[in-house]
Enzyme design. Structure first.
Site, mmCIF file in Angstrom:
data_model
loop_
_atom_site.group_PDB
_atom_site.id
_atom_site.type_symbol
_atom_site.label_atom_id
_atom_site.label_comp_id
_atom_site.label_asym_id
_atom_site.label_seq_id
_atom_site.Cartn_x
_atom_site.Cartn_y
_atom_site.Cartn_z
ATOM 1 N N TYR A 78 0.843 -1.196 0.000
ATOM 2 C CA TYR A 78 0.000 0.000 0.000
ATOM 3 C C TYR A 78 0.880 1.248 0.000
ATOM 4 O O TYR A 78 0.578 2.235 -0.680
ATOM 5 C CB TYR A 78 -0.920 0.008 1.221
ATOM 6 C CG TYR A 78 -1.829 -1.200 1.294
ATOM 7 C CD1 TYR A 78 -2.856 -1.382 0.370
ATOM 8 C CD2 TYR A 78 -1.677 -2.154 2.288
ATOM 9 C CE1 TYR A 78 -3.701 -2.481 0.440
ATOM 10 C CE2 TYR A 78 -2.515 -3.264 2.363
ATOM 11 C CZ TYR A 78 -3.531 -3.420 1.437
ATOM 12 O OH TYR A 78 -4.357 -4.513 1.505
ATOM 13 N N ASN A 81 -12.074 -1.359 -4.833
ATOM 14 C CA ASN A 81 -11.986 -1.752 -6.231
ATOM 15 C C ASN A 81 -13.128 -2.696 -6.581
ATOM 16 O O ASN A 81 -13.284 -3.744 -5.975
ATOM 17 C CB ASN A 81 -10.633 -2.437 -6.484
ATOM 18 C CG ASN A 81 -10.519 -3.005 -7.872
ATOM 19 O OD1 ASN A 81 -11.135 -2.530 -8.808
ATOM 20 N ND2 ASN A 81 -9.713 -4.054 -7.997
ATOM 21 N N CYS A 88 -6.009 -5.888 -7.613
ATOM 22 C CA CYS A 88 -5.844 -5.520 -6.206
ATOM 23 C C CYS A 88 -5.275 -6.673 -5.378
ATOM 24 O O CYS A 88 -4.736 -6.450 -4.293
ATOM 25 C CB CYS A 88 -7.168 -5.028 -5.631
ATOM 26 S SG CYS A 88 -8.538 -6.159 -5.811
ATOM 27 N N HIS A 89 -5.345 -7.897 -5.891
ATOM 28 C CA HIS A 89 -4.780 -9.044 -5.167
ATOM 29 C C HIS A 89 -3.255 -8.977 -5.099
ATOM 30 O O HIS A 89 -2.657 -9.643 -4.260
ATOM 31 C CB HIS A 89 -5.228 -10.365 -5.819
ATOM 32 C CG HIS A 89 -4.761 -10.542 -7.223
ATOM 33 N ND1 HIS A 89 -5.437 -9.986 -8.297
ATOM 34 C CD2 HIS A 89 -3.695 -11.195 -7.733
ATOM 35 C CE1 HIS A 89 -4.792 -10.308 -9.414
ATOM 36 N NE2 HIS A 89 -3.732 -11.033 -9.095
ATOM 37 N N GLU A 97 0.409 -16.752 -10.321
ATOM 38 C CA GLU A 97 1.130 -15.762 -11.115
ATOM 39 C C GLU A 97 2.634 -15.942 -11.015
ATOM 40 O O GLU A 97 3.342 -15.837 -12.018
ATOM 41 C CB GLU A 97 0.733 -14.346 -10.703
ATOM 42 C CG GLU A 97 -0.656 -13.953 -11.146
ATOM 43 C CD GLU A 97 -0.954 -12.485 -10.905
ATOM 44 O OE1 GLU A 97 -0.058 -11.735 -10.457
ATOM 45 O OE2 GLU A 97 -2.102 -12.087 -11.156
#
Length: 187
Positions: free
Chosen positions: A123, A146, A154-155, A181
């Site tokens: 953040y 979001n 946002c993850h 990912e």
């Protein structure tokens, strides 16, 4: 017809003339609700999200429209791209989106799109990237607001200490997405 998301039980926006098309999509990380307005995606959310009612009401109010269960062309394409993403075959989405929020929220959401696939940011990182390093809490709040999960990633945002923080789809889904990912970015 699926109504798990309790979308149709809420009061309708008065004097509306337009509709937000919505459709549900079952995935390996949970059931999603996908919404479009005038051929742009305005909602990709988890049906289990605790704050879903507030998100839905915010979208309906901003657009002065109600939800109508209808799968249009952009929703169909979004479902295809989400499936490709979850299978590891897609790293970026290219459907048109409609961001519905304050200028600050939009600034944060646009910055979230710059966090690379397989990477994370904090953040604080996001606050610094938008030239407002003291706005860490506000950036975290915008991240939580979001309404277009996965497409606006946002993850990928975690706490400065390495903790996962929260996620509308739950921490199990967040861990799974981040792991997927990382594994796929090595290929």
């Amino acid at each position: 017809m699926v109504v798990d998301c309790a979308v149709f039980n809420k009061p309708k926006v008065k004097n509306m003339k337009k509709s937000i098309h919505i459709s549900y999509h079952k995935t390996e990380i949970g059931e999603l609700i996908i919404g479009s307005f005038e051929e742009k995606i305005c909602l990709v959310g988890f049906c289990c999200h605790k704050k879903r009612t507030a998100v839905y009401n915010r979208i309906k109010k901003r657009l002065n429209a109600n939800f109508e269960q209808k799968e249009d062309k952009v929703i169909k394409e979004t479902k295809v791209q989400i499936d490709e993403y979850l299978q590891g075959d897609r790293k970026e989405f290219n459907v048109p989106v409609l961001l519905l929020g304050t200028d600050f929220q939009k600034q944060v959401w646009n910055e979230l799109k710059n966090v690379a696939y397989g990477k994370t940011a904090s953040y604080l990182d996001i606050a610094k990237r938008i030239n407002n390093p003291k706005a860490v809490r506000a950036a975290a709040s915008a991240n939580g607001a979001n309404a277009i999960s996965l497409i606006i990633p946002c993850h990928r945002i975690i706490e400065s200490n390495g903790g996962l923080g929260g996620y509308g789809g739950g921490l199990t889904a967040k861990k799974r997405l981040l792991k997927m990912e990382v594994m796929n970015s090595k290929q």
